[in-house]
Each structure stands twice: as C-alpha cells, then as structure tokens.
Design a protein around this motif. Structure first.
Motif, PDB file in Angstrom:
ATOM      1  N   THR A  35       0.849  -1.190   0.000  1.00  0.00           N
ATOM      2  CA  THR A  35       0.000   0.000   0.000  1.00  0.00           C
ATOM      3  C   THR A  35       0.886   1.242   0.000  1.00  0.00           C
ATOM      4  O   THR A  35       2.078   1.165   0.291  1.00  0.00           O
ATOM      5  CB  THR A  35      -0.916   0.017   1.240  1.00  0.00           C
ATOM      6  N   PRO A  36       0.306   2.384  -0.321  1.00  0.00           N
ATOM      7  CA  PRO A  36       1.098   3.622  -0.301  1.00  0.00           C
ATOM      8  C   PRO A  36       1.539   3.979   1.124  1.00  0.00           C
ATOM      9  O   PRO A  36       0.895   3.594   2.103  1.00  0.00           O
ATOM     10  CB  PRO A  36       0.127   4.680  -0.821  1.00  0.00           C
ATOM     11  N   ASP A  37       2.613   4.725   1.195  1.00  0.00           N
ATOM     12  CA  ASP A  37       3.003   5.360   2.449  1.00  0.00           C
ATOM     13  C   ASP A  37       2.336   6.727   2.545  1.00  0.00           C
ATOM     14  O   ASP A  37       2.025   7.205   3.633  1.00  0.00           O
ATOM     15  CB  ASP A  37       4.527   5.552   2.514  1.00  0.00           C
ATOM     16  N   PHE A  38       2.141   7.347   1.374  1.00  0.00           N
ATOM     17  CA  PHE A  38       1.538   8.677   1.287  1.00  0.00           C
ATOM     18  C   PHE A  38       0.748   8.746  -0.009  1.00  0.00           C
ATOM     19  O   PHE A  38       1.185   8.228  -1.047  1.00  0.00           O
ATOM     20  CB  PHE A  38       2.618   9.759   1.288  1.00  0.00           C
ATOM     21  N   ALA A  39      -0.418   9.363   0.040  1.00  0.00           N
ATOM     22  CA  ALA A  39      -1.244   9.504  -1.154  1.00  0.00           C
ATOM     23  C   ALA A  39      -1.730  10.937  -1.289  1.00  0.00           C
ATOM     24  O   ALA A  39      -1.941  11.634  -0.293  1.00  0.00           O
ATOM     25  CB  ALA A  39      -2.428   8.551  -1.097  1.00  0.00           C
ATOM     26  N   LEU A  40      -1.901  11.327  -2.526  1.00  0.00           N
ATOM     27  CA  LEU A  40      -2.463  12.622  -2.869  1.00  0.00           C
ATOM     28  C   LEU A  40      -3.743  12.337  -3.640  1.00  0.00           C
ATOM     29  O   LEU A  40      -3.696  11.781  -4.741  1.00  0.00           O
ATOM     30  CB  LEU A  40      -1.457  13.400  -3.717  1.00  0.00           C
ATOM     31  N   TRP A  56      -5.747  15.573   0.708  1.00  0.00           N
ATOM     32  CA  TRP A  56      -6.827  15.735  -0.255  1.00  0.00           C
ATOM     33  C   TRP A  56      -6.764  17.139  -0.839  1.00  0.00           C
ATOM     34  O   TRP A  56      -6.646  18.124  -0.118  1.00  0.00           O
ATOM     35  CB  TRP A  56      -8.173  15.522   0.442  1.00  0.00           C
ATOM     36  N   LEU A  57      -6.824  17.192  -2.168  1.00  0.00           N
ATOM     37  CA  LEU A  57      -6.942  18.466  -2.871  1.00  0.00           C
ATOM     38  C   LEU A  57      -8.331  18.522  -3.490  1.00  0.00           C
ATOM     39  O   LEU A  57      -8.747  17.592  -4.187  1.00  0.00           O
ATOM     40  CB  LEU A  57      -5.897  18.578  -3.977  1.00  0.00           C
ATOM     41  N   HIS A  58      -9.037  19.625  -3.263  1.00  0.00           N
ATOM     42  CA  HIS A  58     -10.358  19.802  -3.883  1.00  0.00           C
ATOM     43  C   HIS A  58     -10.141  20.067  -5.373  1.00  0.00           C
ATOM     44  O   HIS A  58      -9.620  21.117  -5.759  1.00  0.00           O
ATOM     45  CB  HIS A  58     -11.113  20.949  -3.221  1.00  0.00           C
ATOM     46  N   TRP A  59     -10.530  19.067  -6.175  1.00  0.00           N
ATOM     47  CA  TRP A  59     -10.279  19.126  -7.615  1.00  0.00           C
ATOM     48  C   TRP A  59     -11.425  18.399  -8.307  1.00  0.00           C
ATOM     49  O   TRP A  59     -11.407  17.188  -8.483  1.00  0.00           O
ATOM     50  CB  TRP A  59      -8.939  18.449  -7.915  1.00  0.00           C
ATOM     51  N   ALA A  90      -4.028   9.904  -7.070  1.00  0.00           N
ATOM     52  CA  ALA A  90      -5.236   9.250  -7.569  1.00  0.00           C
ATOM     53  C   ALA A  90      -6.426  10.200  -7.611  1.00  0.00           C
ATOM     54  O   ALA A  90      -6.558  11.108  -6.789  1.00  0.00           O
ATOM     55  CB  ALA A  90      -5.572   8.051  -6.690  1.00  0.00           C
ATOM     56  N   CYS A  91      -7.288   9.944  -8.591  1.00  0.00           N
ATOM     57  CA  CYS A  91      -8.581  10.609  -8.715  1.00  0.00           C
ATOM     58  C   CYS A  91      -9.601   9.497  -8.968  1.00  0.00           C
ATOM     59  O   CYS A  91      -9.285   8.319  -8.819  1.00  0.00           O
ATOM     60  CB  CYS A  91      -8.562  11.645  -9.835  1.00  0.00           C
ATOM     61  N   GLY A  92     -10.783   9.841  -9.401  1.00  0.00           N
ATOM     62  CA  GLY A  92     -11.803   8.826  -9.627  1.00  0.00           C
ATOM     63  C   GLY A  92     -11.434   7.810 -10.688  1.00  0.00           C
ATOM     64  O   GLY A  92     -11.466   6.610 -10.467  1.00  0.00           O
ATOM     65  N   GLY A  93     -11.046   8.290 -11.874  1.00  0.00           N
ATOM     66  CA  GLY A  93     -10.739   7.385 -12.977  1.00  0.00           C
ATOM     67  C   GLY A  93      -9.267   7.147 -13.220  1.00  0.00           C
ATOM     68  O   GLY A  93      -8.895   6.233 -13.954  1.00  0.00           O
ATOM     69  N   GLY A  94      -8.414   7.987 -12.666  1.00  0.00           N
ATOM     70  CA  GLY A  94      -6.973   7.794 -12.819  1.00  0.00           C
ATOM     71  C   GLY A  94      -6.395   8.335 -14.111  1.00  0.00           C
ATOM     72  O   GLY A  94      -5.255   8.013 -14.454  1.00  0.00           O
TER      73      GLY A  94
END
Length: 142
Positions: A35-40, A56-59, A90-94
């Motif tokens: 798994t990730p250590d850190f995610a954006l 989390w970035l509001h995008w 990551a986002c919804g669809g990648g």
C-alpha cells in the motif's frame, strides 16, 4: 521508510530522476501488493479515511484544482516523498486529474512543461490529461 514502488507495478510512472509514483483510479480496486506510504487524492469531495497518510486536494472531475498554491505545494511534497516512500496520486478514474498532477510532477522533476503531457501519456497512460484546460494548466505549471 525507504521502500518505493516496483517499477513494473501497474500504474507506476518513473520520473526522469528515477523517482517512482503510482497513479490510479479510486473507482477501481486497490492493486495487489504494498500500500502507499503517502497519497495525494484529487477529488471534488473529501475521500474516506485510509490506513496510510494522505492529503486531499479539492479538484472536481474534468476541472482544475480550486487552490493552485495548495496544489503546487502538495505536488512538491509528493515528489520529495517519492524519493524514499511509496507515493500514490489518484482521482476517480486515474486519467484526467491524476495525469495532470503527474505531468506537473514531471515538470518539477525536469521535464519541460511543453513536453510533460506527452511524457506522462507515453510512460503512464495514453489518455492522461483529458481536457484542453488541464493541458494548459500543465504547460503553465512551474
């Protein structure tokens, strides 16, 4: 932590410096393996909690980030952490938002801004960076 991704793992992009960052779509299951250590996470609404550290970035989907300064700061942090940690973007669809963020990270890592979208499409996903305004955002990033 001093472990990064395997370069052959699904969704992993090798940046020019050799740093490895995994892009993915959150609507798909978590890939097998570490798994990730850190995610954006680049989403229109706050994501659910996960077992690793994340920002989390509001995008909103098909759009640009709502806070460009926070985005630049978060991308720099993700790039720095990718030197020694498993970093996921990551986002919804990648594809669109994730591809845009990865292209901006490529710019930070030395890819000329006018070539970053092509770099990510070649090394991550052919459909990355989906909209004209996302492409323009990458070109002006840096």
């Amino acid at each position: 932590m001093t472990a990064t991704w395997e370069s052959s793992a699904p969704g992993v992009l090798r940046l020019p410096s050799g740093r490895l960052v995994r892009g993915r779509g959150l609507r798909r299951p978590l890939p097998d393996g570490p798994t990730p250590d850190f995610a954006l996470y680049l989403l229109g609404k706050e994501p659910p909690a996960v077992a690793w550290e994340f920002r989390w970035l509001h995008w909103p989907d098909f759009r640009l980030p709502t806070d460009r300064t926070a985005t630049a700061t978060a991308l720099r942090e993700a790039l720095e952490r990718a030197e020694t940690e498993r970093v996921e973007v990551a986002c919804g669809g990648g594809q669109g938002r994730t591809g845009t963020a990865l292209a901006c990270m490529a710019v930070l890592d030395g890819v000329p801004s006018g070539e970053a979208v092509a770099y990510v499409r070649e090394h991550y996903a052919p459909r990355a960076v989906e909209t004209p305004w996302q492409r323009r955002f990458v070109k002006r990033f840096g």
